[in-house]
Design an enzyme around this catalytic site. Structure first.
Site, PDB file in Angstrom:
ATOM      1  NE  ARG A  62     -35.303  70.700  27.655  1.00  0.00           N
ATOM      2  CZ  ARG A  62     -36.164  70.499  26.646  1.00  0.00           C
ATOM      3  NH1 ARG A  62     -37.275  71.210  26.575  1.00  0.00           N
ATOM      4  NH2 ARG A  62     -35.915  69.602  25.716  1.00  0.00           N
ATOM      5  CE1 TYR A 115     -32.747  91.825  43.408  1.00  0.00           C
ATOM      6  CE2 TYR A 115     -33.573  90.767  41.419  1.00  0.00           C
ATOM      7  CZ  TYR A 115     -32.556  90.967  42.338  1.00  0.00           C
ATOM      8  OH  TYR A 115     -31.366  90.328  42.185  1.00  0.00           O
ATOM      9  CG  ASP A 187     -41.308  89.363  43.697  1.00  0.00           C
ATOM     10  OD1 ASP A 187     -41.471  88.560  44.637  1.00  0.00           O
ATOM     11  OD2 ASP A 187     -40.190  89.660  43.231  1.00  0.00           O
ATOM     12  CE  LYS A 212     -33.189  86.574  47.208  1.00  0.00           C
ATOM     13  NZ  LYS A 212     -33.329  86.076  45.847  1.00  0.00           N
TER      14      LYS A 212
END
Length: 405
Positions: A62, A115, A187, A212
């Site tokens: 983590r 988005y 972004d 993406k």
């Protein structure tokens, strides 16, 4: 590998080599997938030094993982950042970054057609935390500047926007954000570091949905945040405690995909331009949105700050969903799915992809027509993609009496 080795090479070379040498083992040529959750230390004092970050190493996945770290380093170099932090998804990267720096009473200025998931954070989640959010018309730079001038903690941008393909003048807005002491976040998923490096234009933090274009093969979720060491330490601490850590197997798949990033992007935007020009000639198409077109309202801005116009475009069909359902059903070389940036071409209306969380009324308020279709162009041969569109449009035109007036 010394970072100086990448100062004089192009992005395609960086995408292949950056961040990998230090993570190789057993004379292998590829970064290994390290799946161990924990790491053994016989020396308790050394263990504590690593756990506290005073010494390089790993204690628990983590916190850090060698495979994830190799990916972080690759994107750090491509974006020209001091540090990068990996996340389990693009939305984990976006939301965690916003939650890291915002507190009750703070103010955010952004644009309307980000988005859909990001928009929901602005319209639903942040207001519940007593964060004031102002959303401006994306193309109206004067409106954005006026709102920023009133004061804000964060100026959040997305360029090009998903799915309307609007472009903001990053350098101009970063300057006004800095003038009021705002943290400027963008972004950069659509542009990718191949076409745009916002940190060089004055932005503080760059976020990516690595799912993406970076991955490129639609088989791994991930998000990455890049910025200064000071800011990324805070983002890392939030991720460390809140737990939206990137999976090492996903990191490996994204690493592998990034080796061909520049090749893919160049082919995708070559086809995107030809498809955009083709769609401009169709009577059933009301509008085509692609920043590479001279008719695009922000073409000059895109040309100034981007090195290419990307592999995404959108268009608006007359008669909206009735026509969309017919057209999409006839396409042969396209997935109809809620993803983008893959090697395969992907079509989808905003109502089932980018803004599925929004109602029709909310989409209209954001300037997103119900007839809008987003195309994520793949790496197929351009001629085949055009021919596929042509046969689909021929069927639509002959089988459905859409008004062409």
């Amino acid at each position: 590998m010394d970072e100086n080795n990448f100062k004089d090479v192009q992005d395609g070379t960086k995408a292949v080599w950056a961040g990998e040498k230090e993570s190789l083992a057993y004379n292998a040529t590829q970064v290994p997938v390290v799946l161990s959750v924990a790491y053994n230390y016989d020396d308790v004092d050394e263990w504590q030094e690593v756990a506290l970050g005073n010494k390089p190493g790993y204690t628990y996945n983590r916190m850090a993982n060698p495979t994830v770290q190799a990916l972080e380093e690759k994107l750090r170099i491509l974006e020209g950042a001091e540090e990068a932090v990996g996340f389990s998804s693009g939305m984990a990267a976006i939301s965690s970054t916003l939650y890291t720096f915002l507190r009750p009473g703070d103010r955010v200025v952004s644009v309307k057609d980000t988005y859909g998931g990001t928009n929901k954070i602005f319209t639903e989640f942040l207001p519940n935390l007593d964060v004031d959010v102002t959303l401006c018309n994306t193309g109206n730079h004067k409106e954005i500047e006026a709102e920023v001038a009133k004061g804000c903690k964060v100026l959040y941008l997305e360029s090009p926007t998903n799915p309307t393909m609007k472009v903001t003048d990053i350098e101009r807005l970063a300057r006004v954000g800095k003038s009021v002491g705002a943290l400027v976040i963008i972004d950069n998923t659509f542009a990718t570091p191949i076409n745009q490096n916002p940190l060089q234009l004055g932005v503080d933090i760059v976020v990516h949905s690595a799912t993406k274009f970076l991955s490129g093969h639609a088989d791994a979720l991930g998000g990455i945040v890049c910025g200064s060491e000071k800011l990324m330490k805070k983002v890392y601490h939030f991720r460390e405690i809140n737990g939206a850590t990137m999976d090492p197997w996903s990191a490996y798949l994204i690493l592998r995909g990034m080796k061909t990033l520049k090749l893919r992007v160049r082919q995708q935007e070559k086809s995107a331009m030809e498809i955009a020009k083709y769609l401009q000639k169709k009577k059933l198409v009301d509008a085509v949105y692609y920043p590479g077109l001279e008719a695009h309202p922000h073409h000059d801005i895109a040309k100034k700050q981007m090195r290419g116009f990307g592999g995404i475009l959108s268009f608006v069909l007359k008669d909206e969903m009735k026509a969309i359902k017919i057209l999409l059903s006839k396409l042969k070389y396209a997935n109809k799915a809620g993803n983008l940036g893959a090697v395969e071409t992907i079509y989808g209306p905003a109502r089932t992809t980018s803004h599925v969380e929004c109602t029709i009324e909310e989409r209209k308020a954001l300037g997103i027509p119900e007839g809008l279709v987003r195309i994520s162009v793949g790496i197929e041969d351009t001629e085949d993609l055009i021919a596929d569109l042509e046969q689909a449009f021929s069927y639509l035109e002959s089988n459905y009496p859409v008004s062409c007036s």
